[in-house]
Design a protein around this motif. Structure first.
Motif, PDB file in Angstrom:
ATOM      1  N   VAL A   3      -9.669  -3.747   9.563  1.00 15.66           N
ATOM      2  CA  VAL A   3     -10.052  -3.359   8.241  1.00 15.66           C
ATOM      3  C   VAL A   3     -10.445  -2.128   7.577  1.00 15.66           C
ATOM      4  CG1 VAL A   3     -10.873  -4.309   6.283  1.00 15.66           C
ATOM      5  CG2 VAL A   3      -9.602  -6.096   7.613  1.00 15.66           C
ATOM      6  N   THR A   4     -11.773  -1.803   8.373  1.00 13.75           N
ATOM      7  CA  THR A   4     -12.597  -0.291   7.929  1.00 13.75           C
ATOM      8  C   THR A   4     -12.148   0.535   8.271  1.00 13.75           C
ATOM      9  OG1 THR A   4     -14.007  -2.311   9.164  1.00 13.75           O
ATOM     10  CG2 THR A   4     -14.777   0.052   8.443  1.00 13.75           C
ATOM     11  N   ALA A   5     -11.019   0.591   9.034  1.00 13.82           N
ATOM     12  CA  ALA A   5     -10.139   1.496   9.403  1.00 13.82           C
ATOM     13  C   ALA A   5      -9.510   1.607   8.032  1.00 13.82           C
ATOM     14  CB  ALA A   5      -9.156   1.895  11.105  1.00 13.82           C
ATOM     15  N   ALA A   6      -8.324   0.819   7.824  1.00 16.42           N
ATOM     16  CA  ALA A   6      -7.722   1.141   6.852  1.00 16.42           C
ATOM     17  C   ALA A   6      -8.419   1.887   5.024  1.00 16.42           C
ATOM     18  CB  ALA A   6      -7.215  -0.030   6.390  1.00 16.42           C
ATOM     19  N   TYR A   7      -9.202   0.801   5.758  1.00 17.66           N
ATOM     20  CA  TYR A   7     -10.620   1.154   4.472  1.00 17.66           C
ATOM     21  C   TYR A   7     -10.708   2.708   3.566  1.00 17.66           C
ATOM     22  CZ  TYR A   7     -14.928   1.585   1.363  1.00 17.66           C
ATOM     23  OH  TYR A   7     -15.955   1.405   0.071  1.00 17.66           O
ATOM     24  N   LEU A   8     -11.209   3.151   5.058  1.00 16.50           N
ATOM     25  CA  LEU A   8     -11.386   4.558   5.398  1.00 16.50           C
ATOM     26  C   LEU A   8     -10.590   5.880   5.351  1.00 16.50           C
ATOM     27  CD1 LEU A   8     -14.472   4.340   7.998  1.00 16.50           C
ATOM     28  CD2 LEU A   8     -15.002   4.787   6.014  1.00 16.50           C
ATOM     29  N   ILE A   9      -9.067   5.962   5.880  1.00 17.31           N
ATOM     30  CA  ILE A   9      -8.464   6.080   5.748  1.00 17.31           C
ATOM     31  C   ILE A   9      -8.072   6.200   4.377  1.00 17.31           C
ATOM     32  CG2 ILE A   9      -5.766   6.049   6.167  1.00 17.31           C
ATOM     33  CD1 ILE A   9      -6.357   5.057   9.013  1.00 17.31           C
ATOM     34  N   ASN A  10      -7.479   4.871   3.494  1.00 17.28           N
ATOM     35  CA  ASN A  10      -6.805   4.792   1.841  1.00 17.28           C
ATOM     36  C   ASN A  10      -8.484   5.686   1.319  1.00 17.28           C
ATOM     37  OD1 ASN A  10      -5.762   4.408   1.019  1.00 17.28           O
ATOM     38  ND2 ASN A  10      -5.387   1.469   0.916  1.00 17.28           N
ATOM     39  N   PRO A  65       1.152  -1.152  -0.071  1.00 16.71           N
ATOM     40  CA  PRO A  65       0.391  -0.544   0.300  1.00 16.71           C
ATOM     41  C   PRO A  65       0.746   1.041  -0.224  1.00 16.71           C
ATOM     42  CG  PRO A  65      -0.744  -1.202   2.099  1.00 16.71           C
ATOM     43  CD  PRO A  65       0.824  -1.851   1.071  1.00 16.71           C
ATOM     44  N   ILE A  66       1.806   1.307   0.901  1.00 14.26           N
ATOM     45  CA  ILE A  66       2.876   2.005   0.856  1.00 14.26           C
ATOM     46  C   ILE A  66       3.308   3.247  -0.782  1.00 14.26           C
ATOM     47  CG2 ILE A  66       4.670   3.387   1.969  1.00 14.26           C
ATOM     48  CD1 ILE A  66       4.521   1.560   4.176  1.00 14.26           C
ATOM     49  N   ALA A  67       3.593   1.925  -1.609  1.00 17.10           N
ATOM     50  CA  ALA A  67       4.427   1.894  -2.972  1.00 17.10           C
ATOM     51  C   ALA A  67       3.397   2.424  -3.981  1.00 17.10           C
ATOM     52  CB  ALA A  67       4.691   0.782  -3.163  1.00 17.10           C
ATOM     53  N   ALA A  68       2.030   1.930  -3.561  1.00 13.46           N
ATOM     54  CA  ALA A  68       1.093   1.989  -4.238  1.00 13.46           C
ATOM     55  C   ALA A  68       0.772   3.589  -4.173  1.00 13.46           C
ATOM     56  CB  ALA A  68      -0.292   1.367  -4.538  1.00 13.46           C
ATOM     57  N   ARG A  69       1.216   3.858  -3.330  1.00 13.67           N
ATOM     58  CA  ARG A  69       0.091   5.460  -3.159  1.00 13.67           C
ATOM     59  C   ARG A  69       1.317   6.587  -3.507  1.00 13.67           C
ATOM     60  NH1 ARG A  69      -3.714   9.434  -1.460  1.00 13.67           N
ATOM     61  NH2 ARG A  69      -2.629  10.645  -0.039  1.00 13.67           N
ATOM     62  N   LEU A  70       3.170   5.944  -3.174  1.00 13.44           N
ATOM     63  CA  LEU A  70       3.379   7.022  -3.721  1.00 13.44           C
ATOM     64  C   LEU A  70       3.653   6.924  -5.206  1.00 13.44           C
ATOM     65  CD1 LEU A  70       5.939   8.286  -2.580  1.00 13.44           C
ATOM     66  CD2 LEU A  70       7.588   6.578  -2.290  1.00 13.44           C
ATOM     67  N   PRO A 121      -1.986   8.196   4.391  1.00 13.86           N
ATOM     68  CA  PRO A 121      -2.939   7.431   4.464  1.00 13.86           C
ATOM     69  C   PRO A 121      -1.932   6.110   3.783  1.00 13.86           C
ATOM     70  CG  PRO A 121      -3.511   9.120   2.629  1.00 13.86           C
ATOM     71  CD  PRO A 121      -2.110   9.487   3.740  1.00 13.86           C
ATOM     72  N   GLY A 122      -1.361   5.620   3.313  1.00 17.79           N
ATOM     73  CA  GLY A 122      -0.064   4.581   2.542  1.00 17.79           C
ATOM     74  C   GLY A 122       0.106   3.707   3.134  1.00 17.79           C
ATOM     75  N   ILE A 123       1.088   4.590   4.039  1.00 15.73           N
ATOM     76  CA  ILE A 123       2.044   4.519   5.419  1.00 15.73           C
ATOM     77  C   ILE A 123       0.536   3.935   7.199  1.00 15.73           C
ATOM     78  CG2 ILE A 123       2.933   4.869   7.561  1.00 15.73           C
ATOM     79  CD1 ILE A 123       4.485   6.939   5.533  1.00 15.73           C
ATOM     80  N   VAL A 124      -0.038   4.255   6.884  1.00 17.39           N
ATOM     81  CA  VAL A 124      -1.247   4.266   7.920  1.00 17.39           C
ATOM     82  C   VAL A 124      -1.672   2.939   7.287  1.00 17.39           C
ATOM     83  CG1 VAL A 124      -3.672   4.423   9.189  1.00 17.39           C
ATOM     84  CG2 VAL A 124      -1.024   5.927   8.583  1.00 17.39           C
ATOM     85  N   SER A 125      -2.166   2.230   6.249  1.00 20.39           N
ATOM     86  CA  SER A 125      -2.451   1.631   6.203  1.00 20.39           C
ATOM     87  C   SER A 125      -2.216   0.289   5.748  1.00 20.39           C
ATOM     88  CB  SER A 125      -3.966   1.874   4.352  1.00 20.39           C
ATOM     89  OG  SER A 125      -3.426   2.463   3.575  1.00 20.39           O
ATOM     90  N   LYS A 168     -10.577   8.003   2.230  1.00 16.87           N
ATOM     91  CA  LYS A 168     -10.407   9.658   2.104  1.00 16.87           C
ATOM     92  C   LYS A 168      -8.973  10.363   1.573  1.00 16.87           C
ATOM     93  CE  LYS A 168     -10.255  12.886   6.674  1.00 16.87           C
ATOM     94  NZ  LYS A 168      -9.016  12.864   7.189  1.00 16.87           N
ATOM     95  N   GLY A 169      -8.005   9.206   1.850  1.00 14.06           N
ATOM     96  CA  GLY A 169      -6.664   9.465   1.381  1.00 14.06           C
ATOM     97  C   GLY A 169      -6.728  10.461  -0.510  1.00 14.06           C
ATOM     98  N   ARG A 170      -7.597   9.241  -0.672  1.00 16.31           N
ATOM     99  CA  ARG A 170      -8.191   9.292  -2.023  1.00 16.31           C
ATOM    100  C   ARG A 170      -8.131  10.447  -3.034  1.00 16.31           C
ATOM    101  NH1 ARG A 170      -9.918   4.176  -4.176  1.00 16.31           N
ATOM    102  NH2 ARG A 170      -8.670   2.873  -2.291  1.00 16.31           N
ATOM    103  N   GLN A 171      -9.425  11.046  -1.708  1.00 17.45           N
ATOM    104  CA  GLN A 171     -10.392  12.176  -2.262  1.00 17.45           C
ATOM    105  C   GLN A 171      -8.718  13.915  -2.523  1.00 17.45           C
ATOM    106  OE1 GLN A 171     -13.466  11.416   0.111  1.00 17.45           O
ATOM    107  NE2 GLN A 171     -14.475  10.362  -0.460  1.00 17.45           N
ATOM    108  N   THR A 172      -8.322  13.668  -0.886  1.00 22.99           N
ATOM    109  CA  THR A 172      -7.293  14.661  -1.314  1.00 22.99           C
ATOM    110  C   THR A 172      -6.073  13.851  -2.308  1.00 22.99           C
ATOM    111  OG1 THR A 172      -6.046  13.572   0.969  1.00 22.99           O
ATOM    112  CG2 THR A 172      -7.962  15.485   1.685  1.00 22.99           C
ATOM    113  N   PRO A 173      -5.380  14.983  -2.641  1.00 20.80           N
ATOM    114  CA  PRO A 173      -4.230  15.072  -3.995  1.00 20.80           C
ATOM    115  C   PRO A 173      -4.049  13.520  -4.027  1.00 20.80           C
ATOM    116  CG  PRO A 173      -3.612  16.070  -2.467  1.00 20.80           C
ATOM    117  CD  PRO A 173      -4.148  15.970  -1.974  1.00 20.80           C
TER     118      PRO A 173
END
Lengths: 266, 305
Positions: free
Chosen positions: A252-259, A153-158, A190-194, A261-266
C-alpha cells in the motif's frame, strides 16, 4: 473561536477509530515476538515463532500455500491489469458509444455482488462445466474479481491526462502504436502500477471465493491460515500474520508513493 | 460507486474505432466467469438436490419452499411459515444495519477531522485509515478474536486494572460478531465521506455562522445535506459486505450466531450440503443487495448535481 471546521470531540472519535482499527493488529504483532509457548502469558522477547514459520512442522504446508498464493496473485493481477488497461482506454478515450453504461456496470459487477454469492456462482459454474477444482479454477476466479480493482486507478489516471499529448504525437506522424507506447503508456504508468499493486493485494488476500473453488488438497495462504486457526490460534500463526501484515503495508505504501509521484509530474 | 466517469470531448476520442476490441476481453472474462455463473446459480436454485452434493436436473421449487415453509418432518402437513431461515436473514439485516450505524457514528467525525487537517498532515491521517482497508480481512478477524478472547489481552488488561473481576464473555456471542462487522468495514465508511467533505465548500459553514447558526445547527442543516452522497455511499459499502459476511460470524461468533454467509457456506460443505438450497439463499441475498443498490441509484439519479 477555532472556526467552522472545528467540532469538539471529533479528534477523540478519530483517535477511537484508529484505536479500533489498529489495536488487534498491534496486539498480535507484539505477541508474535513472545518467547512463551502459551499465547496467554508473556515469556520475554524472542524470534522463535518466525523461525517456526520457515522451519517448523507446518513450514512445508505454509511454504506451498505461499507459493500458490504468490504465483496466483502475480498471474491474476497481471492479466487483470492488461484487461483493465484496454477497458480504460475504451471507456475514457472512446467518446460516447452505445453500451458504455452497460460496459461500466459489467466491469464493476464484481464489486456490487456480495463475495459469497460470487463464490457460490463460480463453484456451480466450474462444477457444471466439469472443471476440476484446483489451481486453475482459483486463478480464473481471481482474474475476474481483480479487474475492477485494477480498472479504477487506471481509469482515474487516464481521465487526468489530456488528449493533446497523443494528438501532438499523431500530428508529428507517429503511428497510433507509437503514440501509445511512447506517450500515453508512460503517462498512464502510475495508474497502471497502482492498479496492479491493488489487484495483487486483493488476490493475495482473498479467502471466501478461494475457499469455495480451491478443491481438496489445494491451499493458498489465507485458506491454510483459516484451517490452522480453526484448531486454535497458535503463536506461529501470529508470526505469519504479522509477516503478511508487513507485506500489505509495503504494497500500500508503494502504491501510495507511486500515485503521489505520478500526480506531481503532469 | 461513482458514475461511468466523464467522457472525453468528441475530438479527444482518440480510441473511438478501437472501442470494441479494447472492451472485448473484459466483456468475455466477466461475462463468462461472472454473469453466466450467476445465471446458472439462478437455474440451480430450481433444481433437485443430489444427496452427495450437486444437483439432479429436475425442475422443482423445493429449495424456496424449504426456505419459506415448514411442512413437517415428512412433508405432508399443511404448510406453516418456516421461521428458521427468515430469522437468520432478518438478524443479518439487523446486524448489518447496526454495524452501518456504528461505522457512521465513528466514521463521519473521523472523515471530517481528517478532511479539515492542513494539507501537509492530511495525507498521513488518510494513509493510517487506508492501511487496514488493504490488510487481509482474515488476519484482521483472527487478530480481533485473539484480542477479545476470555483469556486474551483485553480481558487481561481490564482485570489487572481492577475494572472487572471475571473476564467479559464477549467471544462467541452476537456482540463479538457485531464488533467484528463494525471493525471489518469501518474504513469503507471513512473513505467516501472523506472524499465528500474534502470537496465541501466551507464558505457555506461560514455564512451559516455569520447568520448566528450554532455549530451543530450548521452541521445538521448545511453540512449533512451537502455531503449526503458520500454518507450514503459509505453506508452502502459497509452494509452490503456486512450482510453477506462470513468470516466475522464464523470466527468470532458461536453456534447461535449464524448469519446469511454462514448459512450459504454450509450448504456447499461435504455430503450434508444442499446445493439448490444454497443457490436459493444466495439468490435471495443477491436480490436484497440489488434492491438496496437500486434505491441508491434512483436516489442518486434524482439528486441535483
Amino acid at each position: 473561536m477555532k472556526g467552522v471546521r472545528h467540532y469538539p470531540g471529533f479528534l477523540a472519535l478519530t483517535i477511537l477509530c484508529l484505536a479500533v482499527l489498529y489495536a488487534p493488529l498491534i496486539v498480535v504483532a507484539i505477541y508474535s515476538f513472545n518467547a512463551s509457548t502459551s499465547i496467554t502469558s508473556w515469556g520475554g522477547f524472542s524470534l522463535r515463532w518466525y523461525g517456526e514459520v520457515f522451519t517448523g512442522r507446518e513450514a512445508a504446508r505454509f511454504g506451498q500455500a505461499a507459493w500458490n498464493s504468490i504465483t496466483i496473485a502475480l498471474i491474476a493481477s497481471t492479466v487483470a491489469t492488461v484487461i483493465a488497461t484496454a477497458a480504460a482506454l475504451a471507456m475514457v478515450r472512446g467518446g460516447a458509444f452505445r453500451g458504455r453504461q452497460a460496459s461500466f456496470a459489467l466491469i464493476n459487477l464484481p464489486l456490487m455482488v456480495p463475495e459469497i454469492v460470487i463464490a457460490v456462482a463460480t463453484l456451480i459454474f466450474f462444477s457444471a462445466i466439469g472443471l476440476t477444482m484446483g489451481y486453475l479454477t482459483i486463478l480464473l476466479a481471481h482474474i475476474t474479481f481483480c479487474i475492477p480493482f485494477a480498472y479504477l486507478p487506471i481509469a482515474a489516471r487516464l481521465e487526468g491526462i489530456e488528449a493533446t499529448y497523443e494528438q501532438a504525437a499523431r500530428d508529428l506522424y507517429a503511428t497510433r502504436a507509437q503514440a501509445f507506447r511512447l506517450i500515453l503508456l508512460p503517462l498512464m504508468m502510475p495508474g497502471i502500477v497502482s492498479g496492479w499493486l491493488l489487484a495483487f493485494i486483493i488476490s493475495l488476500d482473498d479467502f471466501i471465493i478461494t475457499n469455495f473453488v480451491k478443491g481438496a488438497g489445494m491451499e493458498t495462504l489465507p485458506t491454510a491460515i483459516f484451517g490452522s486457526v480453526k484448531q486454535g490460534i497458535k503463536p506461529n500463526i501470529m508470526a505469519l500474520s504479522t509477516l503478511m501484515l508487513l507485506v500489505s503495508v509495503l504494497f500500500v505504501t508503494a502504491a501510495y508513493l507511486i500515485n503521489r509521484k505520478g500526480r506531481q509530474t503532469p | 460507486m461513482a458514475g461511468p466517469g466523464r467522457t472525453t470531448p468528441a475530438g479527444d476520442a482518440t480510441y473511438r474505432e478501437l472501442v470494441r476490441p479494447l472492451l472485448l476481453p473484459s466483456w468475455l472474462v466477466i461475462g463468462i466467469l461472472m454473469v453466466l455463473p450467476v445465471a446458472l446459480m439462478a437455474v440451480y436454485s430450481f433444481l433437485t438436490r443430489e444427496f452427495r452434493g450437486g444437483v439432479i436436473w429436475e425442475f422443482t421449487l423445493a429449495a424456496y419452499d424449504q426456505f419459506f415453509f415448514d411442512r413437517g418432518l415428512f412433508g405432508d402437513e399443511p404448510p406453516r411459515i418456516e421461521w428458521t431461515y427468515i430469522t437468520i436473514f432478518w438478524r443479518s439485516i439487523w446486524q448489518a444495519g447496526l454495524a452501518t450505524l456504528m461505522c457512521l457514528v465513528i466514521g463521519f467525525p473521523t472523515a471530517w477531522f481528517i478532511a479539515t487537517r492542513p494539507a501537509r498532515t492530511r495525507g498521513i491521517w488518510l494513509f493510517l485509515i487506508t492501511i487496514p482497508y488493504w490488510v487481509n480481512l482474515l488476519i484482521r478477524t483472527v487478530s480481533l478474536r485473539f484480542l477479545l478472547r476470555d483469556t486474551g489481552p483485553m480481558n487481561g488488561a481490564l482485570q489487572s486494572l481492577g475494572l472487572i473481576d471475571a473476564p467479559l464473555p464477549i467471544i462467541n456471542t452476537n456482540l463479538a460478531v457485531q464488533i467484528g462487522l463494525f471493525y471489518s468495514y469501518l474504513p469503507f465508511m471513512v473513505l467516501p465521506i472523506y472524499a465528500a467533505v474534502e470537496r465541501y465548500n466551507f464558505a457555506l459553514s461560514e455564512a451559516a455562522a455569520d447568520l448566528y447558526a450554532s455549530r451543530w445547527a450548521t452541521l445538521r442543516e448545511i453540512v449533512l445535506p451537502v455531503v449526503k452522497p458520500g454518507i450514503v455511499a459509505g453506508c452502502i459499502l459497509v452494509f452490503i459486505p456486512s450482510l453477506g459476511a462470513f468470516l466475522a460470524p464464523d470466527l468470532l461468533g458461536g453456534a447461535k450466531t449464524f448469519m446469511i454467509g454462514s448459512l450459504i457456506d454450509e450448504q456447499f460443505r461435504g455430503s450434508q450440503g444442499n446445493w439448490p438450497f444454497g443457490a436459493a439463499a444466495a439468490m435471495i441475498l443477491m436480490t436484497l443487495v440489488l434492491f438496496v443498490l437500486l434505491i441508491y441509484a434512483r436516489a442518486q439519479g434524482r439528486a441535483p448535481r
